[in-house]
Write a protein that holds these residues in place. Structure first.
Motif, PDB file in Angstrom:
ATOM      1  N   ILE A  46      25.020  -7.469 -37.188  1.00 55.03           N
ATOM      2  CA  ILE A  46      25.613  -7.682 -38.515  1.00 55.03           C
ATOM      3  C   ILE A  46      24.969  -8.889 -39.196  1.00 55.03           C
ATOM      4  O   ILE A  46      24.559  -8.834 -40.366  1.00 55.03           O
ATOM      5  CB  ILE A  46      27.135  -7.892 -38.394  1.00 55.03           C
ATOM      6  N   GLY A  47      24.852  -9.983 -38.459  1.00 53.86           N
ATOM      7  CA  GLY A  47      24.270 -11.194 -39.027  1.00 53.86           C
ATOM      8  C   GLY A  47      22.807 -11.029 -39.389  1.00 53.86           C
ATOM      9  O   GLY A  47      22.364 -11.498 -40.444  1.00 53.86           O
ATOM     10  N   ALA A  48      22.047 -10.355 -38.520  1.00 56.05           N
ATOM     11  CA  ALA A  48      20.616 -10.154 -38.782  1.00 56.05           C
ATOM     12  C   ALA A  48      20.403  -9.292 -40.020  1.00 56.05           C
ATOM     13  O   ALA A  48      19.521  -9.569 -40.849  1.00 56.05           O
ATOM     14  CB  ALA A  48      19.939  -9.513 -37.567  1.00 56.05           C
ATOM     15  N   PHE A  49      21.222  -8.240 -40.160  1.00 56.96           N
ATOM     16  CA  PHE A  49      21.067  -7.351 -41.314  1.00 56.96           C
ATOM     17  C   PHE A  49      21.432  -8.076 -42.607  1.00 56.96           C
ATOM     18  O   PHE A  49      20.717  -7.983 -43.604  1.00 56.96           O
ATOM     19  CB  PHE A  49      21.934  -6.109 -41.139  1.00 56.96           C
TER      20      PHE A  49
ATOM     21  N   PHE B 207      19.713 -10.114 -47.753  1.00 53.84           N
ATOM     22  CA  PHE B 207      19.838 -11.092 -48.835  1.00 53.84           C
ATOM     23  C   PHE B 207      18.757 -12.172 -48.782  1.00 53.84           C
ATOM     24  O   PHE B 207      18.751 -13.081 -49.609  1.00 53.84           O
ATOM     25  CB  PHE B 207      21.225 -11.739 -48.803  1.00 53.84           C
ATOM     26  N   GLY B 208      17.861 -12.063 -47.813  1.00 53.93           N
ATOM     27  CA  GLY B 208      16.766 -13.024 -47.716  1.00 53.93           C
ATOM     28  C   GLY B 208      17.247 -14.446 -47.510  1.00 53.93           C
ATOM     29  O   GLY B 208      16.673 -15.397 -48.060  1.00 53.93           O
TER      30      GLY B 208
ATOM     31  N   ALA C 203      22.534 -14.973 -35.124  1.00 55.65           N
ATOM     32  CA  ALA C 203      21.488 -14.372 -35.959  1.00 55.65           C
ATOM     33  C   ALA C 203      20.900 -15.403 -36.911  1.00 55.65           C
ATOM     34  O   ALA C 203      19.847 -15.172 -37.512  1.00 55.65           O
ATOM     35  CB  ALA C 203      22.066 -13.192 -36.757  1.00 55.65           C
ATOM     36  N   GLY C 204      21.578 -16.534 -37.050  1.00 55.49           N
ATOM     37  CA  GLY C 204      21.049 -17.644 -37.833  1.00 55.49           C
ATOM     38  C   GLY C 204      20.370 -18.686 -36.975  1.00 55.49           C
ATOM     39  O   GLY C 204      19.974 -19.742 -37.472  1.00 55.49           O
TER      40      GLY C 204
ATOM     41  N   MET D 248      14.763  -4.889 -34.812  1.00 59.73           N
ATOM     42  CA  MET D 248      15.768  -5.757 -34.191  1.00 59.73           C
ATOM     43  C   MET D 248      17.168  -5.150 -34.279  1.00 59.73           C
ATOM     44  O   MET D 248      17.914  -5.123 -33.291  1.00 59.73           O
ATOM     45  CB  MET D 248      15.749  -7.136 -34.839  1.00 59.73           C
ATOM     46  N   CYS D 249      17.536  -4.648 -35.451  1.00 61.29           N
ATOM     47  CA  CYS D 249      18.889  -4.116 -35.638  1.00 61.29           C
ATOM     48  C   CYS D 249      19.146  -2.892 -34.772  1.00 61.29           C
ATOM     49  O   CYS D 249      20.178  -2.796 -34.091  1.00 61.29           O
ATOM     50  CB  CYS D 249      19.130  -3.787 -37.113  1.00 61.29           C
ATOM     51  N   ILE D 250      18.213  -1.932 -34.768  1.00 55.83           N
ATOM     52  CA  ILE D 250      18.398  -0.737 -33.950  1.00 55.83           C
ATOM     53  C   ILE D 250      18.380  -1.106 -32.474  1.00 55.83           C
ATOM     54  O   ILE D 250      19.165  -0.576 -31.673  1.00 55.83           O
ATOM     55  CB  ILE D 250      17.306   0.312 -34.258  1.00 55.83           C
TER      56      ILE D 250
END
Length: 408
Positions: free
Chosen positions: A62-65, A70-71, A117-118, A348-350
């Motif tokens: 969720i965080g990575a996406f 939103f860049g 993810a940050g 990464m997300c998948i």
């Protein structure tokens, strides 16, 4: 004056980033290693036990996406983003101590995953900024720090002189706070800013049409099917195996740290070095073949031949992560610059979504087939990954030939 000069040095920056990743990634398994106590506190069911581990990768996806869409890493200072994320992650992780229900604890774990993810992707971006060239060894060291950090809670449970292992949460939170302070205070902004590679839903079509990129993705998906499920359940397997053989349960925790953290960290660095010499596809095929063999074989020594169990665990820990960085590098080499950010975000997300499935099915199948055979399920991922990377090899070879002809 001397300290100011050190802050300008890229190897000093690598040291600060590496230690910060090491400390902050201790949040990943900080709750998983104390599942036995949380079972009592939260009245954990088998389903919620699995989600206790799967909640972190869920939050990470969720965080990575959100970050990529939103860049965020492009719009804000990436060093400060790392520090803020590590600080928030420490807060959410610490609050778990005061949670008396599984649903709140899992929600906090998801929030912790979002903050991570940050941490990890920005760390890779910081390395790209400090090492615009020859970043292979630097990236390998960062992934080694990640690997060692995720295993750190296993060591903490041994070192804490108390039976109340829930203090692992407090220790890992404190380490993450230290990581935030190090990044914010000791590290200055990199002298070179990396180019922005934004995520775009519209560019996904280009990713799907790029055959070598998708083959590298398929290899990565097979790798991820195995990796985090192995990291999650190998410690449980080892504890059960050592207990069955009348050995001290803490030995399972120690071997878990050595195999996931120490052997894994060594595997990350060696993998990068070997990949540069024999090619990425060859390295990934060899690493996945070894890890698949270990996944199949380690259950056969469950409860006996402890020396062989330890050897297989250490080899598995090294092989399972040795190829991790190479899939992302392969994508960055074959994707066009305008959609490389999209390709890496998709990968990464998948990949982390797949880990949620494999983490959850292991305990279900373990009840049916036992520890002796359950890890055979994990071997499916690397076996399919091998098929993809063998096909990828022809594109890698053609690219090398093209580079040689251009040089001539």
């Amino acid at each position: 004056m001397i300290f100011g000069e050190m802050k300008q040095n890229r190897w000093f920056a690598l040291c600060v980033i590496g230690i910060s990743v090491f400390f902050s990634l201790s949040l990943w398994f900080s709750a998983s290693v104390i599942t036995s106590q949380l079972k009592v506190i939260w009245n954990v069911t088998p389903l919620t036990e699995a989600w206790l581990s799967a909640s972190i990768p869920t939050g990470f996806v969720i965080g990575a996406f959100i970050s990529a869409y939103f860049g965020i890493a492009d719009r804000f200072n990436v060093r400060k983003l790392f520090a803020l994320s590590a600080l928030l992650g420490a807060l959410f992780n610490f609050l778990i101590i005061f949670s008396d229900q599984a649903i709140f604890g899992i929600a906090l774990r998801i929030l912790t995953g979002i903050t991570l993810a940050g941490v990890y992707p920005p760390a890779i971006k910081l390395i790209a900024q400090w090492f615009p060239k020859q970043r292979g060894i630097a990236t390998g060291i960062i992934i080694a720090a990640l690997t060692l950090g995720t295993a750190l809670p296993h060591l903490i449970t041994i070192l804490i002189p108390t039976t109340n292992n829930i203090l692992v949460l407090a220790v890992s939170s404190m380490l993450s706070i230290i990581a935030a302070a190090m990044i914010f205070i000791l590290l200055k902004d990199a002298p070179v800013s990396s180019k922005r590679t934004p995520f775009s839903m519209g560019m996904l079509v280009q990713v799907f049409r790029n055959k070598p990129v998708m083959l590298a993705n398929y290899g990565y998906f097979g790798h991820m099917w195995e990796l985090y499920a192995m990291w999650t359940w190998l410690p449980v397997f080892l504890t059960a195996s050592f207990t069955k053989s009348s050995s001290e349960p803490w030995m399972g925790t120690l071997v878990s740290f050595l195999s996931i953290g120490v052997a894994g960290g060594i595997g990350c660095i060696l993998g990068g070095i070997v990949a540069d010499k024999i090619g990425r596809s060859n390295l990934t095929v060899i690493a996945m073949a070894i890890s698949a063999f270990c996944a199949i074989g380690i259950g056969m020594v469950f409860g006996h031949l402890l020396w062989l169990t330890i050897v297989l665990a250490l080899i598995w820990g090294m092989a399972v992560i040795a190829d991790s960085a190479q899939f992302s590098v392969a994508v960055s080499e074959f994707a066009e610059v305008e959609y490389v950010g999209t390709a890496l975000t998709f990968q990464m997300c998948i990949g982390f979504l797949i880990t949620i499935v494999s983490i959850n099915i292991i305990p279900m199948f373990q009840r049916w087939v036992g520890w002796e055979w359950v890890f055979v399920l994990l071997s499916i991922g690397p076996i399919l990954g091998i098929v993809s990377m063998i096909k990828f090899k022809s594109f890698e070879r053609d690219a090398k030939v093209k580079v040689r002809k251009t040089a001539q």
